[in-house]
Structures are given as structure tokens and as C-alpha cells.
Design a protein around this motif. Sequence first.
Motif, PDB file in Angstrom:
ATOM      1  N   VAL A 128       2.135  -4.900   1.257  1.00  0.00           N
ATOM      2  CA  VAL A 128       2.133  -3.514   0.761  1.00  0.00           C
ATOM      3  C   VAL A 128       1.372  -2.610   1.717  1.00  0.00           C
ATOM      4  O   VAL A 128       1.789  -1.484   2.008  1.00  0.00           O
ATOM      5  N   GLY A 129       0.260  -3.107   2.242  1.00  0.00           N
ATOM      6  CA  GLY A 129      -0.506  -2.327   3.203  1.00  0.00           C
ATOM      7  C   GLY A 129       0.264  -2.083   4.494  1.00  0.00           C
ATOM      8  O   GLY A 129       0.199  -0.990   5.061  1.00  0.00           O
ATOM      9  N   ILE A 130       1.017  -3.100   4.945  1.00  0.00           N
ATOM     10  CA  ILE A 130       1.827  -2.930   6.156  1.00  0.00           C
ATOM     11  C   ILE A 130       2.899  -1.872   5.934  1.00  0.00           C
ATOM     12  O   ILE A 130       3.133  -1.008   6.785  1.00  0.00           O
ATOM     13  N   LEU A 131       3.568  -1.913   4.775  1.00  0.00           N
ATOM     14  CA  LEU A 131       4.628  -0.953   4.484  1.00  0.00           C
ATOM     15  C   LEU A 131       4.105   0.485   4.438  1.00  0.00           C
ATOM     16  O   LEU A 131       4.810   1.424   4.815  1.00  0.00           O
ATOM     17  N   LEU A 132       2.859   0.647   3.979  1.00  0.00           N
ATOM     18  CA  LEU A 132       2.289   1.989   3.839  1.00  0.00           C
ATOM     19  C   LEU A 132       1.343   2.343   4.987  1.00  0.00           C
ATOM     20  O   LEU A 132       0.669   3.371   4.925  1.00  0.00           O
ATOM     21  N   SER A 133       1.318   1.512   6.032  1.00  0.00           N
ATOM     22  CA  SER A 133       0.334   1.716   7.098  1.00  0.00           C
ATOM     23  C   SER A 133       0.515   3.053   7.810  1.00  0.00           C
ATOM     24  O   SER A 133      -0.468   3.731   8.121  1.00  0.00           O
ATOM     25  N   ALA A 134       1.769   3.446   8.090  1.00  0.00           N
ATOM     26  CA  ALA A 134       1.995   4.701   8.815  1.00  0.00           C
ATOM     27  C   ALA A 134       1.549   5.922   8.014  1.00  0.00           C
ATOM     28  O   ALA A 134       0.777   6.746   8.521  1.00  0.00           O
TER      29      ALA A 134
END
Length: 348
Positions: free
Chosen positions: A309-315
Motif C-alpha cells: 500500500v505504501g509503494i502504491l501511494l509513494s508518489a
Amino acid sequence: MDDQASHNSFVRRCFAVLAIVALAAVILALGNLLLLIFASLVVAVILRAIARQFMRFGLPQGLSVTLAVLALFALLGSVAWVFGGLIITQFAALAVRIPEAIDATQVAFDSWGIDYDVRQASRDIMAQISGLSRRAGSFAVSAGGAVTNVILVLAGAIFFAAQPELYREGLLRLIPKEREALARKTCDDIGRALGLWLRAQILSSFIVGILIYVALKIIGVPSAAALAIIAALLDFIPFIGPVFAGIPAVLVAFSVSPVTAAWTLGVYVLIQQLQGNILQPIIQKRSVDLSPAVLLFAVVAAGSLFGIVGILLSAPLTVVGFVLVQRVYIEQVLQKEPKRPAGGASAE
């Protein structure tokens, strides 16, 4: 006077550091919940962008958001109706081809004398993905599963999009009066930066997906539509996403022939260069000026802290962090001119 000014400046810096540490502690303690709220805000930005088109006809804000939700679901439903069968078929075929492609790649490597265990590498990648999933999975299980979280995000997005002023003013009431103007400007900058980033990123992903699909069809790679969808979705993850999108494509191409795999690798490298040197600068120009190294390490940090989830929302998280650093640290602590969304300078 100089000593007093230096003392005040030192105190401000100390408070700024303490505030950052406290904020970091809260984020770590409530990380999963805050990510759900942030995901709702990102979806709310999309709904507000659609609702704005209805507001131009003089429709009330609440009705416009309702129509925006219906329009979004109608669009997704239409895509599923028209292309759903093709997509499901291609993904099913892709799931079958991946193990065969891994075996074909291993056979090719062995025949060329390359001492590399492709099967073990694929197992290691799956183990890494499973680890990231487990890191974010405990909250999903306790909250009733991923479906419940999706419903919460959508419901929160509708509420945020319908009455953004209500929630913003409620947040601003928690801010000391002397800092309220700063908080208001920061909220405005965050909303503008997220909106600009989303619009540019959606366009970038669409272009990448179309280019990948056309190129793979020309080369003759099976499941081109499914691989193009994967590439378009993973384009939202800076740097790491396109790399992971290329792995299944090259493996599937190996099941056709090594020459096809080489052409496929070249296509992904070429499109990655196009995305990194042309599309990505356009995104940054229309949102915030982030360096590639910052984006790269932001993805790694978000993945380490919050999993998939953090990777998906990182940008978008990095976009928000950039605005906060500019307004809170650069402007207030260092007393320098902050950068604003779309590359503009602050215009107080």
C-alpha cells in the motif's frame, strides 16, 4: 537584539524538529489508518476534478459530486462490459504462460551456458511480494479484509469530495491562530499539487499502456493487452514500477523465442527512457519539481514502512511531503522563498 533574534531562531528550529519527530511517531503508530485516509483524499481529488465539469453548468456541489461518482462507475462499468471478457481471458492466459515462460527461459540460459537459476529468482521475487503483502495485511484482516478497505476508501472519498471545506475548516480549527494562514496556504498547495500530479500521471500511464500494447502486438508477444494493463498500472510507481512490469513481459516473450524476448526487452527499455526523459519531466513541470533520487528512495522507504500500500501511494505521498517541506521548513524555519506546485514561486 541580535542575541535575542538568534535565540528565537534557535527555538523555532527546535520546535520544528520536535514537531517533525512527533509527526513521524504518529505516522508510524497509525500508519495503516492514515494511508486509508490519504487514499480517500487522492480518490476525492479525482472526484472533484470530474465534479468540476458539472459545476460549470451551474449544478450544486453535492449534486455534481453525485454525478461524478455515477460517471466514474459508469465509465469503469462500460470498460468492464466492453473489454472485461478480453481482459479476463488474457490475464488467465498470462497466469498459465508465466510458469511455462520461466521454464523456457531456464532452458535457454542452460543451453547458452549462463549459470543463473531463473526458477529460484522467480521464487525470491514472489517471496518479497508476499513479505510486502503481509506487512500491510494485518490491518486488512483486522478491518474485515481488502474489500472493506476499498469500500472505506470510496466512502471517505465521497464525503471529502462532497464537502471539502467542512473538513478543511475543521482541520484548520486545530491550528493556532497565528499559524492558520500558513496552514490554509499549505492545504491549498497540497490540493493543487495532487490534482496536477494525478492528471499528468493518468495521461502518462495511458500513453505507456497504449505504446506497450501496440509494440507487443507488433512483436507477437502473447497476452499483450494484459501486459499493457500491468505496465499502465505500475507506471504510477516511479522507477520500480516499470521494471517490475517488464519482467513478466520478457518471460512470456522467452516462451516464444529468445529473439522475441530481446525485442521485448528493447521495447520496455525504450519506453522507460521515453517515460523517464519526456513524460516524467512533464508530470513534474505540472505538479512539483521532485528529483529522481528523491522519488526512488521515497518508494523504497514507503515500501519498507507500509508494504505494498505504501509503494502504491509513494508518489502522491512524496508530492505532499514536498509541499510540507517547502511551506513549513523552507519558508518558516529557513526564511527562504518556497517552491509552489507547477514550478511557480510563492506569490504572497
